[in-house]
Design a protein around this motif. Sequence first.
Motif, short mmCIF file in Angstrom:
data_model
loop_
_atom_site.label_atom_id
_atom_site.label_comp_id
_atom_site.label_asym_id
_atom_site.label_seq_id
_atom_site.Cartn_x
_atom_site.Cartn_y
_atom_site.Cartn_z
N GLY A 1 0.94 -1.14 0.00
CA GLY A 1 0.26 -0.01 -0.05
C GLY A 1 0.83 1.33 -0.21
O GLY A 1 2.03 1.29 -0.21
N ASP A 2 -0.04 2.35 0.23
CA ASP A 2 0.57 3.74 0.02
C ASP A 2 1.53 3.90 1.29
O ASP A 2 1.10 3.91 2.24
CB ASP A 2 -0.61 4.75 0.05
N ALA A 3 2.84 4.38 0.89
CA ALA A 3 3.78 4.66 1.92
C ALA A 3 3.24 5.81 3.08
O ALA A 3 3.64 5.79 4.09
CB ALA A 3 5.32 4.64 1.36
N ARG A 4 2.78 6.70 2.29
CA ARG A 4 2.03 8.11 3.17
C ARG A 4 0.95 7.57 4.15
O ARG A 4 1.16 7.74 5.24
CB ARG A 4 1.89 8.90 2.23
N LEU A 5 0.09 6.60 3.59
CA LEU A 5 -0.82 6.07 4.37
C LEU A 5 -0.40 5.32 5.67
O LEU A 5 -0.73 5.41 6.75
CB LEU A 5 -1.84 5.24 3.52
N ARG A 6 0.65 4.52 5.33
CA ARG A 6 1.34 3.62 6.31
C ARG A 6 1.82 4.61 7.45
O ARG A 6 1.83 4.29 8.53
CB ARG A 6 2.29 2.63 5.78
N ALA A 7 2.48 5.68 6.91
CA ALA A 7 3.22 6.40 7.89
C ALA A 7 2.13 7.18 8.76
O ALA A 7 2.38 7.18 9.97
CB ALA A 7 4.04 7.57 7.33
#
Lengths: 200, 200
Positions: free
Chosen positions: B146-152
Amino acid sequence: MDHPDPQAKPYHHGDLRRAILDAAERMLAEEGLEAVTIRACARAAGVSPAAPIHHFGSLRDLLAVLAARGFGQLVARLDADLSQSGHQGDRALVGAYVAFALSAPRMFDLMWREDVLNPAQAELVAARSLALGRLQFHSQTAIGEGDARLRAIRSWSLAHGLATLLLHGRIVTALGGPGTGLETKEDFAALAYDLMFVRG
Amino acid sequence: MDHPDPQAKPYHHGDLRRAILDAAERMLAEEGLEAVTIRACARAAGVSPAAPIHHFGSLRDLLAVLAARGFGQLVARLDADLSQSGHQGDRALVGAYVAFALSAPRMFDLMWREDVLNPAQAELVAARSLALGRLQFHSQTAIGEGDARLRAIRSWSLAHGLATLLLHGRIVTALGGPGTGLETKEDFAALAYDLMFVRG
DNA sequence: TCCGCTAACTAAACAATGTATAGATTACGC
DNA sequence: GCGTAATCTATACATTGTTTAGTTAGCGGA
């Protein structure tokens, strides 16, 4: 003179306790927590500084009663959003929780400011435990794998953390901003919903 | 008399700025944020109330510099925990973040109290952006879908929310307590780690 | 070595706050 | 109607952040 002068304010207010709370709620929303002082509430209601003390005991108790109102509003918001939502249990819960925090940021902040309010005040204790019980209920209506308690803690932590960081403006500063698709309140409520689908 | 009397304190302190910050940090940890006043810092350092003002400008700036120290301590803690940890990226990050909050609860609280400190103070801006950049870095070293930004955002929100709720004692009240396996700091840091594995 | 400049600090004061105390006013039950 | 209790005022006190004006001393240059 037994006909009362409509200009003269009576010595007894009639509903001073409610008037003080209303004034406090308005000042909290419009001017911030620091504007909510005993003396400002008294001025807004047109009474002396000792009158609010008589009704609430102290500023800490006044703010606690105000926060109790906030927990009541949170419950109303959760029930309203979750009843007419096609979303399921804990996922919609996170979105509704964040939406409430963004719609009443200063009230949401006050509700957790246990340094400035009396956390043992009776009305607050009742309203808060009711609200948190409702949170737990909604988070457990969803079907899912794993420990239900862990799932509840996760939902609540995620919602609370996201709401808090959004109110601090930190997520927008660090990760969002113009052109990133994260601008309006609705974007962030949707973000909260999406986060529940991210896999660990 | 050119030999100084060791009993008499000199008119000039020598390192008053650091002495004030040290006193403030100690009072924050031991007596709470409300004990950290301009006058209390001045008393602790044996100077007049105007002396801290001269060095910091205002209480809001003093607290901002103090919070900057806190962000520095957070970075140190994250780097230390993540370098010698077998855990991976964002999962260990959440545990380390929560562990820091539990080990320095009042400092952690101050770091986000933008109502009481000056959020634009130069030292604070630098220390905070450095810390948040480090957070983002660690959260993205993990391999995942998934989206790295969402994970962060998810990692940080989860860590921040869990830390905040733990400090408020709400999770213990609602879900933990004696006999539930949630008692010590280590239990909660482990809980934070486990939460990262719960599936949405 | 002394001189002048500037940073560091003191002393005193001001307005604002929470709250305690004593007293005045009014509603309300009997 | 009358006494009691609730409600509210007036006043005062200690504490806070901050400002202002003045005092002290470290320090670089002649």
